[in-house]
Design a protein around this motif. Structure first.
Motif, PDB file in Angstrom:
ATOM      1  N   HIS A   5       0.896  -1.231  -0.023  1.00 63.01           N
ATOM      2  CA  HIS A   5       0.072   0.101   0.099  1.00 63.01           C
ATOM      3  C   HIS A   5       0.951   1.379  -0.211  1.00 63.01           C
ATOM      4  N   HIS A   6       1.915   1.206   0.831  1.00 60.71           N
ATOM      5  CA  HIS A   6       2.772   2.489   0.793  1.00 60.71           C
ATOM      6  C   HIS A   6       3.172   2.545  -0.773  1.00 60.71           C
ATOM      7  N   HIS A   7       3.646   1.411  -1.322  1.00 64.73           N
ATOM      8  CA  HIS A   7       4.300   1.475  -2.528  1.00 64.73           C
ATOM      9  C   HIS A   7       3.162   2.037  -3.624  1.00 64.73           C
ATOM     10  N   VAL A   8       1.898   1.688  -3.545  1.00 64.70           N
ATOM     11  CA  VAL A   8       1.196   2.055  -4.602  1.00 64.70           C
ATOM     12  C   VAL A   8       0.616   3.736  -4.419  1.00 64.70           C
ATOM     13  N   VAL A   9       0.763   4.165  -3.224  1.00 64.90           N
ATOM     14  CA  VAL A   9       0.697   5.503  -2.780  1.00 64.90           C
ATOM     15  C   VAL A   9       1.948   6.519  -3.151  1.00 64.90           C
ATOM     16  N   SER A  10       2.867   5.847  -2.929  1.00 63.35           N
ATOM     17  CA  SER A  10       4.131   6.584  -3.266  1.00 63.35           C
ATOM     18  C   SER A  10       4.378   6.742  -4.766  1.00 63.35           C
ATOM     19  N   GLU A  11       3.941   5.657  -5.511  1.00 63.61           N
ATOM     20  CA  GLU A  11       4.184   5.670  -7.100  1.00 63.61           C
ATOM     21  C   GLU A  11       2.794   6.003  -7.877  1.00 63.61           C
ATOM     22  N   LYS A  12       1.972   6.253  -7.243  1.00 59.23           N
ATOM     23  CA  LYS A  12       0.533   7.000  -7.731  1.00 59.23           C
ATOM     24  C   LYS A  12       0.069   5.810  -8.612  1.00 59.23           C
ATOM     25  N   LEU A  13      -0.040   4.478  -8.296  1.00 56.92           N
ATOM     26  CA  LEU A  13      -0.372   3.365  -9.074  1.00 56.92           C
ATOM     27  C   LEU A  13      -1.946   3.329  -8.798  1.00 56.92           C
ATOM     28  N   ASP A  14      -2.510   2.740  -9.713  1.00 57.98           N
ATOM     29  CA  ASP A  14      -3.884   2.443  -9.857  1.00 57.98           C
ATOM     30  C   ASP A  14      -4.625   0.766  -9.509  1.00 57.98           C
ATOM     31  N   SER A  15      -3.457  -0.113  -9.248  1.00 61.59           N
ATOM     32  CA  SER A  15      -3.935  -1.454  -8.873  1.00 61.59           C
ATOM     33  C   SER A  15      -2.582  -1.876  -8.344  1.00 61.59           C
ATOM     34  N   TYR A  16      -3.187  -3.010  -7.170  1.00 57.60           N
ATOM     35  CA  TYR A  16      -1.896  -3.648  -6.663  1.00 57.60           C
ATOM     36  C   TYR A  16      -1.234  -4.766  -7.895  1.00 57.60           C
ATOM     37  N   ASP A  17      -1.925  -4.766  -8.719  1.00 63.10           N
ATOM     38  CA  ASP A  17      -1.371  -6.108  -9.783  1.00 63.10           C
ATOM     39  C   ASP A  17      -0.669  -5.150 -10.741  1.00 63.10           C
ATOM     40  N   ASP A  18      -0.218  -3.842 -10.434  1.00 58.87           N
ATOM     41  CA  ASP A  18       0.774  -3.263 -11.339  1.00 58.87           C
ATOM     42  C   ASP A  18       2.116  -4.119 -11.298  1.00 58.87           C
ATOM     43  N   PRO A  19       2.839  -4.432 -12.253  1.00 61.13           N
ATOM     44  CA  PRO A  19       4.004  -5.137 -12.161  1.00 61.13           C
ATOM     45  C   PRO A  19       5.050  -4.901 -11.228  1.00 61.13           C
ATOM     46  N   SER A  20       5.153  -3.656 -10.980  1.00 67.01           N
ATOM     47  CA  SER A  20       6.025  -3.160 -10.172  1.00 67.01           C
ATOM     48  C   SER A  20       5.986  -3.941  -8.532  1.00 67.01           C
ATOM     49  N   VAL A  21       4.516  -4.202  -8.247  1.00 62.81           N
ATOM     50  CA  VAL A  21       4.386  -4.611  -6.993  1.00 62.81           C
ATOM     51  C   VAL A  21       5.370  -6.025  -6.734  1.00 62.81           C
ATOM     52  N   ALA A  22       4.808  -6.870  -8.037  1.00 58.79           N
ATOM     53  CA  ALA A  22       5.389  -8.155  -7.858  1.00 58.79           C
ATOM     54  C   ALA A  22       6.844  -8.293  -7.902  1.00 58.79           C
ATOM     55  N   GLU A  23       7.430  -6.992  -8.610  1.00 55.06           N
ATOM     56  CA  GLU A  23       8.931  -7.056  -8.777  1.00 55.06           C
ATOM     57  C   GLU A  23       9.473  -6.654  -7.343  1.00 55.06           C
ATOM     58  N   MET A  24       8.836  -5.584  -6.658  1.00 52.99           N
ATOM     59  CA  MET A  24       9.456  -5.374  -5.612  1.00 52.99           C
ATOM     60  C   MET A  24       9.224  -6.426  -4.480  1.00 52.99           C
ATOM     61  N   LEU A  25       8.047  -7.392  -4.352  1.00 58.80           N
ATOM     62  CA  LEU A  25       7.991  -8.240  -3.477  1.00 58.80           C
ATOM     63  C   LEU A  25       9.221  -9.205  -3.734  1.00 58.80           C
ATOM     64  N   ALA A  26       9.576  -9.304  -5.055  1.00 56.93           N
ATOM     65  CA  ALA A  26      10.480 -10.376  -5.319  1.00 56.93           C
ATOM     66  C   ALA A  26      12.005  -9.814  -4.824  1.00 56.93           C
ATOM     67  N   ARG A  27      12.303  -8.672  -5.242  1.00 58.78           N
ATOM     68  CA  ARG A  27      13.294  -8.003  -4.987  1.00 58.78           C
ATOM     69  C   ARG A  27      13.439  -8.033  -3.294  1.00 58.78           C
ATOM     70  N   ALA A  28      12.629  -7.607  -2.607  1.00 59.41           N
ATOM     71  CA  ALA A  28      12.700  -7.693  -1.031  1.00 59.41           C
ATOM     72  C   ALA A  28      13.068  -9.017  -0.369  1.00 59.41           C
ATOM     73  N   ARG A  29      12.440 -10.061  -1.109  1.00 61.00           N
ATOM     74  CA  ARG A  29      12.655 -11.442  -0.744  1.00 61.00           C
ATOM     75  C   ARG A  29      14.273 -11.710  -0.958  1.00 61.00           C
ATOM     76  N   GLU A  30      14.718 -11.144  -1.794  1.00 62.04           N
ATOM     77  CA  GLU A  30      16.354 -11.406  -2.001  1.00 62.04           C
ATOM     78  C   GLU A  30      17.107 -11.067  -0.763  1.00 62.04           C
ATOM     79  N   THR A  31      16.595 -10.098  -0.011  1.00 60.53           N
ATOM     80  CA  THR A  31      17.088  -9.409   1.109  1.00 60.53           C
ATOM     81  C   THR A  31      17.234 -10.145   2.252  1.00 60.53           C
ATOM     82  N   TRP A  32      16.169 -11.099   2.259  1.00 60.51           N
ATOM     83  CA  TRP A  32      15.922 -12.147   3.586  1.00 60.51           C
ATOM     84  C   TRP A  32      17.097 -13.256   3.491  1.00 60.51           C
ATOM     85  N   PRO A  33      17.698 -13.546   4.731  1.00 57.29           N
ATOM     86  CA  PRO A  33      18.716 -14.847   4.804  1.00 57.29           C
ATOM     87  C   PRO A  33      17.983 -15.857   4.794  1.00 57.29           C
ATOM     88  N   ASP A  34      16.538 -15.999   5.095  1.00 61.07           N
ATOM     89  CA  ASP A  34      15.937 -17.172   4.729  1.00 61.07           C
ATOM     90  C   ASP A  34      14.736 -16.646   4.219  1.00 61.07           C
TER      91      ASP A  34
END
Length: 321
Positions: free
Chosen positions: A226-255
């Protein structure tokens, strides 16, 4: 209203570590009166004698510890695997008087923490907005570390691991000071640093910006859609950047199986910063998120309202596992 679900399946790489269903987390209290904590203002506390102050804090600490035990029981009964403890669960514990009062309760906290581990219940904390490690004020930074130390001390008393499993989550703070933020994270003592996670926001640090800080500082990123869509002024949670940032964030987790994300919906409209009572729309990519904190005003009602979405997410995971 039930949450809408996309038919897009979870990726096979994500499915390899996902639970049968995403684990949904309760934030602090329940809408019902089952989980409620006590507090005290500084003015009221200081009106008491030294002995009176200790008595007030002792009563509150004992009551709130009992409430925490009740919260664990509530989560177990309702199949909730993650619980965010209130930042103010033990008021004034960052002061000498609070630490003195807490000494007698240390064995009880250890028992509570052990019970949580036995139940497989994940305990996390989100220190308040006064924590600004990137501030240009030395006093603000010092106070921020003091507050973080208090939260780390609570986790230590609960005998929770020094890892992102028992995370302490903060925002980036003052904008355009990522170098200072990275440097100050490096200087934090292990009980804080090893639990620390950073979350994106719509004011100072976008998802991409906080991801950069996380990579440079070696701490995991908590992605908030939600912070992401507000920051980027997106009109859907299914904007490709949501899945992209979810995946990029996952890579920062040791597990990656411990990756935690947040979800909320806008109260008056999709891009409203204020949180709605329930969750009516979920990102389809969140079927790939193993742990999700539900930041909705109606707490457990919002979690219960996502039963259909969880079942659909379970079907998506099963289809590729």
């Amino acid at each position: 209203m039930s949450a809408s679900v996309s038919s897009s399946p979870a990726s096979s790489s994500a499915a390899s570590f996902l639970p049968a269903q995403p684990h949904l987390g309760l934030v602090c209290i329940t809408t019902s009166k089952e989980v409620r904590y006590r507090t005290v203002t500084r003015k009221r506390l200081l009106e008491q004698s030294d002995a009176g102050q200790r008595k007030v804090l002792d009563d509150i600490y004992r009551d709130n510890l009992q409430t925490l035990d009740g919260a664990l029981q509530y989560c177990q009964k309702n199949g909730i695997r993650l619980y965010r403890m209130p930042s103010s669960i033990f008021p004034f514990f960052d002061e000498d008087i609070g630490r003195e009062v807490m000494q007698a309760l240390a064995p009880a906290l250890a028992r509570t923490g052990t019970r949580a581990k036995e139940l497989g219940l994940r305990l996390v904390m989100h220190p308040d907005q006064f924590v600004v490690l990137s501030s240009d004020s030395p006093d603000v930074v010092a106070n921020s570390v003091k507050i973080l130390q208090m939260h780390a001390d609570i986790m230590e008393l609960l005998q929770q691991p020094r890892s992102p499993w028992a995370l302490l989550e903060i925002h980036g703070g003052k904008a355009n000071r990522s170098d200072e933020l990275v440097a100050r994270i490096a200087d934090l003592p292990d009980p804080i640093r090893l639990r620390l996670c950073l979350e994106n926001d719509e004011y100072a640090y976008s998802a991409a910006q906080i991801h950069d800080v996380c990579v440079r500082s070696g701490v995991p990123m908590v992605f908030d859609a939600h912070h992401h869509v507000v920051s980027e002024k997106l009109d859907s949670y299914d904007d490709p950047s949501v899945a992209e940032m979810l995946a990029r964030a996952r890579e920062t987790w040791p597990d990656p199986a411990e990756q935690l994300v947040h979800i909320s919906n806008g109260r008056e409209g999709f891009n409203d910063r204020q949180h709605s009572d329930l969750i009516s729309v979920m990102p389809s990519s969140y079927a790939q998120a193993p742990w999700i904190e539900i930041e909705a005003k109606l707490k457990e009602d919002a979690i219960n309202g996502l039963a259909g979405w969880r079942a659909a997410a379970c079907g998506q995971i099963a289809a590729v596992s």
